[in-house]
Each structure stands twice: as structure tokens, then as C-alpha cells.
Motif scaffolding. Structure first.
Motif, PDB file in Angstrom:
ATOM      1  N   UNK A  23      41.237  13.106  71.195  1.00 52.11           N
ATOM      2  CA  UNK A  23      41.176  11.658  72.007  1.00 52.11           C
ATOM      3  C   UNK A  23      40.532  10.622  70.886  1.00 52.11           C
ATOM      4  N   UNK A  24      40.051  10.975  69.666  1.00 53.21           N
ATOM      5  CA  UNK A  24      39.658   9.787  69.045  1.00 53.21           C
ATOM      6  C   UNK A  24      40.569   8.882  68.651  1.00 53.21           C
ATOM      7  N   UNK A  25      39.959   7.717  68.520  1.00 51.33           N
ATOM      8  CA  UNK A  25      41.133   6.358  68.401  1.00 51.33           C
ATOM      9  C   UNK A  25      40.857   6.073  66.544  1.00 51.33           C
ATOM     10  N   UNK A  26      39.745   6.867  66.178  1.00 57.85           N
ATOM     11  CA  UNK A  26      39.461   6.419  64.905  1.00 57.85           C
ATOM     12  C   UNK A  26      40.507   6.668  63.710  1.00 57.85           C
ATOM     13  N   UNK A  27      40.650   6.563  62.527  1.00 60.01           N
ATOM     14  CA  UNK A  27      41.479   6.891  61.497  1.00 60.01           C
ATOM     15  C   UNK A  27      40.457   7.187  60.406  1.00 60.01           C
ATOM     16  N   UNK A  28      40.957   7.949  59.485  1.00 64.35           N
ATOM     17  CA  UNK A  28      40.163   8.225  58.176  1.00 64.35           C
ATOM     18  C   UNK A  28      40.648   9.464  57.556  1.00 64.35           C
ATOM     19  N   UNK A  29      39.843   9.940  56.772  1.00 63.06           N
ATOM     20  CA  UNK A  29      40.098  11.060  55.679  1.00 63.06           C
ATOM     21  C   UNK A  29      40.197  12.469  56.552  1.00 63.06           C
ATOM     22  N   UNK A  30      40.969  13.253  55.886  1.00 65.40           N
ATOM     23  CA  UNK A  30      40.902  14.594  56.236  1.00 65.40           C
ATOM     24  C   UNK A  30      39.596  15.137  56.118  1.00 65.40           C
ATOM     25  N   UNK A  31      39.178  16.003  56.802  1.00 68.42           N
ATOM     26  CA  UNK A  31      37.774  16.765  56.711  1.00 68.42           C
ATOM     27  C   UNK A  31      37.774  17.543  55.309  1.00 68.42           C
ATOM     28  N   UNK A  32      36.742  17.257  54.377  1.00 67.46           N
ATOM     29  CA  UNK A  32      36.605  17.849  53.254  1.00 67.46           C
ATOM     30  C   UNK A  32      35.530  18.810  53.143  1.00 67.46           C
ATOM     31  N   UNK A  62      13.714  17.210  44.541  1.00 68.14           N
ATOM     32  CA  UNK A  62      13.120  18.121  45.548  1.00 68.14           C
ATOM     33  C   UNK A  62      13.247  18.131  46.947  1.00 68.14           C
ATOM     34  N   UNK A  63      14.528  17.130  47.225  1.00 67.77           N
ATOM     35  CA  UNK A  63      15.110  17.089  48.646  1.00 67.77           C
ATOM     36  C   UNK A  63      15.703  18.724  48.942  1.00 67.77           C
ATOM     37  N   UNK A  64      15.666  18.910  49.880  1.00 66.19           N
ATOM     38  CA  UNK A  64      16.173  20.276  50.480  1.00 66.19           C
ATOM     39  C   UNK A  64      17.703  20.394  49.827  1.00 66.19           C
ATOM     40  N   UNK A  65      18.169  21.668  49.263  1.00 62.37           N
ATOM     41  CA  UNK A  65      19.271  21.931  48.776  1.00 62.37           C
ATOM     42  C   UNK A  65      20.478  21.669  49.799  1.00 62.37           C
ATOM     43  N   UNK A  66      20.298  21.606  50.884  1.00 57.43           N
ATOM     44  CA  UNK A  66      21.310  21.510  52.092  1.00 57.43           C
ATOM     45  C   UNK A  66      21.652  20.034  52.036  1.00 57.43           C
ATOM     46  N   UNK A  67      20.611  19.091  51.721  1.00 57.05           N
ATOM     47  CA  UNK A  67      20.854  17.670  51.735  1.00 57.05           C
ATOM     48  C   UNK A  67      21.810  17.314  50.386  1.00 57.05           C
ATOM     49  N   UNK A  68      21.543  18.115  49.417  1.00 56.19           N
ATOM     50  CA  UNK A  68      22.397  17.981  47.857  1.00 56.19           C
ATOM     51  C   UNK A  68      23.638  18.381  48.424  1.00 56.19           C
ATOM     52  N   UNK A  69      24.052  19.550  49.263  1.00 57.36           N
ATOM     53  CA  UNK A  69      25.449  20.119  49.515  1.00 57.36           C
ATOM     54  C   UNK A  69      26.263  18.828  50.341  1.00 57.36           C
ATOM     55  N   UNK A  70      25.066  18.358  51.487  1.00 52.74           N
ATOM     56  CA  UNK A  70      25.948  17.114  52.149  1.00 52.74           C
ATOM     57  C   UNK A  70      26.269  16.102  51.329  1.00 52.74           C
ATOM     58  N   UNK A  71      25.461  15.770  50.350  1.00 57.07           N
ATOM     59  CA  UNK A  71      25.854  14.783  49.392  1.00 57.07           C
ATOM     60  C   UNK A  71      27.212  15.138  48.498  1.00 57.07           C
ATOM     61  N   UNK A  72      27.384  16.221  48.148  1.00 54.95           N
ATOM     62  CA  UNK A  72      28.389  16.609  47.586  1.00 54.95           C
ATOM     63  C   UNK A  72      29.791  16.475  48.379  1.00 54.95           C
ATOM     64  N   UNK A  73      29.757  16.859  49.580  1.00 56.35           N
ATOM     65  CA  UNK A  73      30.686  16.820  50.565  1.00 56.35           C
ATOM     66  C   UNK A  73      31.166  15.549  50.772  1.00 56.35           C
ATOM     67  N   UNK A  74      30.182  14.634  50.817  1.00 58.78           N
ATOM     68  CA  UNK A  74      30.203  13.139  51.208  1.00 58.78           C
ATOM     69  C   UNK A  74      30.965  12.485  50.002  1.00 58.78           C
ATOM     70  N   UNK A  75      30.565  12.744  48.850  1.00 59.83           N
ATOM     71  CA  UNK A  75      31.304  12.296  47.469  1.00 59.83           C
ATOM     72  C   UNK A  75      32.681  12.647  47.509  1.00 59.83           C
ATOM     73  N   UNK A  76      32.694  13.922  47.589  1.00 62.31           N
ATOM     74  CA  UNK A  76      34.195  14.461  47.666  1.00 62.31           C
ATOM     75  C   UNK A  76      35.358  13.689  48.606  1.00 62.31           C
ATOM     76  N   UNK A 133      26.945  28.663  52.589  1.00 61.15           N
ATOM     77  CA  UNK A 133      26.742  27.419  53.125  1.00 61.15           C
ATOM     78  C   UNK A 133      27.737  26.366  52.882  1.00 61.15           C
ATOM     79  N   UNK A 134      28.346  25.682  54.169  1.00 57.99           N
ATOM     80  CA  UNK A 134      29.297  24.721  54.021  1.00 57.99           C
ATOM     81  C   UNK A 134      28.805  23.441  54.620  1.00 57.99           C
ATOM     82  N   UNK A 135      29.181  22.515  53.671  1.00 59.33           N
ATOM     83  CA  UNK A 135      29.058  20.996  54.117  1.00 59.33           C
ATOM     84  C   UNK A 135      30.564  20.346  54.343  1.00 59.33           C
TER      85      UNK A 135
END
Length: 181
Positions: free
Chosen positions: A10-19, A37-51, A162-164
């Protein structure tokens, strides 16, 4: 490895496919600079966001928003703080790294995004549906808060991997196309 169906019908939003970015061990996640020193999960999230941002027609801009979804958040750093407390000491760096908000905050700092941010501490699938509702409000309100929102989740698979996963969304243009930032 595939992520669950994360885009509400039902989403009206447009955008990229999930990566998705998957690592068998968080020790494999690249960390650098003063925020290492940030949690490694935060760095994994950062990688997904950049990709995922690579699929955008242009850079999302500094006012981009980020909505994170995770029931695990910064668990590794939280456990390290608890272990230190048992030993009678703790590092201030670990307290900062353990904040669940680090999951979305690190990406905001790294990419210079100053738009709205939110972390939903809940399971991934219902979290993505709620995140789309919130993003739609941010993007299509009477005075939109931003033109792009990254919806990103972090989870630990049954296998222990671990998946982001990230999807950039925007409001639909009048022609129904993805808007340019």
C-alpha cells in the motif's frame, strides 16, 4: 541470502530496490576514523546505506532522513559494557558506541545528513511497514521534512550472519516517477 518482503504493497513512495549487505562476523565490517569505536552493526548499516545510494539519480543531499529498524541494535557493544562493569571498569568510548541510536547516527555523521532520524527497536518486517508510514509523512506532509529517506534495518539471521538492508524512498512525482533530489 535474501531479505523478507519489506516494501508494503500500500506504500505510495517510490525509490530504490532494497540492497542488503551480509557479513558472517561483525569483525569483518570495515571501521575507520575517529568513529571506529562505534558498534560494528552501525558500520554494517552505513555500508548498506552507501550501497543503496548508488542507485539514486543524484546524491540524496544533506537533508536526507534515516529511519532504522532493529530489534538487535548495538547488542555487541551493550554486552561489552556489561562485561566491563562486572570487571569494575568501563570505557566512555564503549558507552557512546553502545547507544542504540548509533545504528542510524553513525551514517548521519559519516554522510553529513541533518534530516530527521529515528530508530524503531522492533522486528524487521513490521518495522519496515511502520517506517514506510513515517517516511511517507516526512516526505508528503504539508511542509515536507526532507526529499529522501533511507529506510535501513539490521538483523541477525538464524544462521548467525549479520544483515543490513537499505532502501532509499522519496515522494512520488506528479508523473509517478522517482523524484530527483
Amino acid at each position: 541470502m535474501t531479505s523478507p518482503t519489506l516494501i508494503p504493497q500500500e506504500s505510495r513512495l517510490t525509490g530504490t530496490a532494497p540492497v542488503s549487505v551480509v557479513r558472517g562476523d561483525l569483525a569483518e565490517v570495515e571501521r575507520r576514523g575517529p568513529l571506529k569505536f562505534a558498534d560494528p552493526a552501525a558500520w554494517l548499516v552505513r555500508s548498506a546505506l552507501a550501497e543503496a545510494a548508488q542507485a539514486l539519480p543524484a546524491a540524496p543531499g544533506e537533508t536526507a532522513g534515516i529511519i532504522g529498524v532493529s530489534e538487535f541494535a548495538t547488542g555487541q557493544s551493550l554486552r561489552a559494557v556489561a562485561a566491563d562493569a562486572v570487571e569494575g571498569h568501563s570505557s566512555p568510548r564503549r558507552f557512546v558506541a553502545a547507544s542504540p541510536g548509533t545504528l542510524v547516527g553513525l551514517s548521519s555523521i559519516e554522510f553529513g545528513h541533518v534530516g530527521p532520524t529515528l530508530l524503531l527497536t522492533m522486528p524487521e518486517e513490521p518495522g519496515w511497514a511502520l517506517a514506510h508510514t513515517i517516511a511517507e509523512s516526512w516526505l508528503t506532509g504539508e511542509v515536507p521534512s526532507t526529499t529522501w529517506v533511507a529506510i535501513v534495518s539490521y538483523t541477525v539471521e538464524a544462521s548467525g550472519a549479520h544483515r543490513a538492508t537499505c532502501r532509499w524512498v522519496s515522494a512520488p512525482s506528479p508523473a509517478g516517477e522517482v523524484a530527483s533530489p
